[in-house]
Design a protein around this motif. Structure first.
Motif, PDB file in Angstrom:
ATOM      1  N   TRP A 240      -7.436   6.666  -2.960  1.00 53.51           N
ATOM      2  CA  TRP A 240      -6.151   5.977  -2.929  1.00 53.51           C
ATOM      3  C   TRP A 240      -5.197   6.597  -1.913  1.00 53.51           C
ATOM      4  O   TRP A 240      -4.357   5.893  -1.336  1.00 53.51           O
ATOM      5  N   GLU A 241      -5.315   7.907  -1.661  1.00 53.20           N
ATOM      6  CA  GLU A 241      -4.488   8.522  -0.627  1.00 53.20           C
ATOM      7  C   GLU A 241      -4.852   7.970   0.748  1.00 53.20           C
ATOM      8  O   GLU A 241      -3.986   7.675   1.572  1.00 53.20           O
ATOM      9  N   ASP A 242      -6.169   7.827   1.000  1.00 44.84           N
ATOM     10  CA  ASP A 242      -6.610   7.254   2.261  1.00 44.84           C
ATOM     11  C   ASP A 242      -6.185   5.795   2.355  1.00 44.84           C
ATOM     12  O   ASP A 242      -5.744   5.315   3.406  1.00 44.84           O
ATOM     13  N   PHE A 243      -6.296   5.082   1.248  1.00 47.14           N
ATOM     14  CA  PHE A 243      -5.889   3.677   1.188  1.00 47.14           C
ATOM     15  C   PHE A 243      -4.404   3.546   1.527  1.00 47.14           C
ATOM     16  O   PHE A 243      -4.009   2.697   2.335  1.00 47.14           O
ATOM     17  N   ALA A 244      -3.586   4.403   0.915  1.00 49.96           N
ATOM     18  CA  ALA A 244      -2.141   4.342   1.160  1.00 49.96           C
ATOM     19  C   ALA A 244      -1.817   4.668   2.618  1.00 49.96           C
ATOM     20  O   ALA A 244      -0.925   4.055   3.225  1.00 49.96           O
ATOM     21  N   GLY A 245      -2.549   5.642   3.193  1.00 46.53           N
ATOM     22  CA  GLY A 245      -2.320   5.971   4.592  1.00 46.53           C
ATOM     23  C   GLY A 245      -2.585   4.785   5.495  1.00 46.53           C
ATOM     24  O   GLY A 245      -1.827   4.519   6.445  1.00 46.53           O
ATOM     25  N   GLN A 246      -3.657   4.031   5.218  1.00 44.48           N
ATOM     26  CA  GLN A 246      -3.955   2.844   6.018  1.00 44.48           C
ATOM     27  C   GLN A 246      -2.918   1.743   5.783  1.00 44.48           C
ATOM     28  O   GLN A 246      -2.582   0.997   6.694  1.00 44.48           O
ATOM     29  N   ALA A 247      -2.431   1.659   4.551  1.00 46.75           N
ATOM     30  CA  ALA A 247      -1.452   0.622   4.231  1.00 46.75           C
ATOM     31  C   ALA A 247      -0.173   0.785   5.044  1.00 46.75           C
ATOM     32  O   ALA A 247       0.501  -0.200   5.372  1.00 46.75           O
TER      33      ALA A 247
END
Length: 374
Positions: free
Chosen positions: A204-211
């Motif tokens: 989710w941290e990687d997901f948020a970074g892409q978001a």
């Protein structure tokens, strides 16, 4: 002479911070398909009716002669929900079965009558621009639905609320709505494939970074399964690490963004007596906070501190060791070197130096935040 506490005597030093005083409770109310009442046909009532319809509500508008804005709204198709016009004034019967109700009252007498009728019907109400008769208030909104940001100043400073909204608008890319919708679609699958803990948090941290990249999900986000599979397979090889963070001269405002990110990703935070509570408050709420000793002498590592950090890292924990100042002391270098010799992944996140440099460094940190470069 002050006695330093050894790591073997480590205690749970500071619990997760308590919520500070709130002027009001921010509550997000699902209204899709639910009936709501709008009493009045003014422009102000039309704006509130549009908000309610955008939330999917079935909006019942009671007004014998609606104004231009309300007539235009009633004639156009709603973004979501629907609007129903009743060409009459509201009455107590109009409130039956409503989820919420609002009115644009001509005077305090009508406002009081509406609020009393709503209370008798058990319906939360809002009377526009008359806070004494309101059960709830509308705040400023930043719309990246399903991400919705609400801002309230409890009526004290509406202009300030608008300024805050404008600032947040510049920080949240429009594509965030697509990422949030994708998160809703994949959440069940992620939870099934990745156990609670570090691997799920990494995803989710990687997901948020892409978001926050400003770009929409590539291919509609169909490649998320490959990322989840990689993290699931990596579980058996998962190892922890230790990050030595310079906590600066004391106040949390002097922390760098890298230091804050390290704190928010930590499973365990080790700190000495020279670290302020407001710095510890920036760690994520679930992180354990352990008070440990300082270094054992000039140029020497804190041997028991090294042992504790290494033990926690071997358990797969992400450990942050907070030290006052910028983290460039001989003792800090010896601490990292000792971990390196034991094969423990470790790194340094430098902090602001002594208090004399604090103000200038603090300005530099704020500048990097403003430019989005840190």
């Amino acid at each position: 002479m002050r006695r330093l506490r050894k790591p073997s005597e480590a205690v749970e030093g500071v619990r997760a911070p308590r919520v500070g005083k709130l002027a009001c409770l921010p509550v997000f109310l699902p209204l899709a398909g639910r009936p709501v009442l709008v009493a009045g046909g003014s422009d102000a009532a039309a704006w509130k009716a549009e908000l309610l319809a955008a939330a999917g509500a079935e909006v019942h508008v009671c007004s014998p002669e609606p104004g231009d804005a309300m007539r235009g709204l009633l004639e156009d198709a709603a973004v979501d929900g629907r609007l129903v016009h009743h060409a009459r004034d509201w009455s107590p019967d109009s409130l039956a079965g409503m989820a919420v109700a609002l009115a644009d009252a001509e005077d305090d007498r009508e406002a009081e009558r509406f609020a009393a009728a709503a209370k008798a019907a058990g319906v939360p109400c809002n009377v526009i621009d008359r806070p004494d008769f309101c059960d709830f208030q509308f705040g400023s909104i930043v719309n990246r639905s399903p991400v919705v940001v609400g801002i309230s100043t409890s009526g004290a400073a509406p202009i300030l609320g608008q300024a805050i909204r404008q600032r947040i608008e510049t920080l949240l890319p429009n594509a965030l709505a697509d990422w949030a919708a994708l998160a809703a679609r994949i959440r069940t699958g992620v939870m099934a494939r990745l156990p609670a803990g570090r691997r799920r948090r990494l995803f989710w941290e990687d997901f948020a970074g892409q978001a926050f990249s400003g770009r929409p999900p590539v291919g509609g986000g169909r490649d998320w399964e490959a990322v989840v599979s990689r993290l699931a397979l990596a579980g058996a090889m998962e190892t922890g690490s230790v990050t030595l963070v310079g906590a600066g001269p004391g106040p949390a405002e002097h922390l760098t963004m890298k230091a804050i990110r390290a704190l928010q990703g930590a499973d365990v935070v080790l700190y000495g007596e020279g670290v302020s509570g407001e710095v510890l408050d920036l760690a994520r709420r679930e992180a354990r906070r352990l008070l440990v000793a300082g270094v054992s002498g000039k140029g020497s590592p804190d041997r028991e501190g090294v042992a504790l950090a290494a033990q926690l890292a071997a358990q797969g924990r992400q450990v942050v060791r907070l030290v006052p100042g910028d983290g460039s002391s001989e003792e800090a270098a010896a601490f990292l070197d000792a971990l390196h010799r034991q094969g423990v992944a470790s790194r340094l996140v430098p902090g602001v130096g002594d208090a004399a440099d604090g103000e200038a460094a603090g300005v530099a940190v704020v500048s990097r935040r403003a430019m989005g470069r840190e």
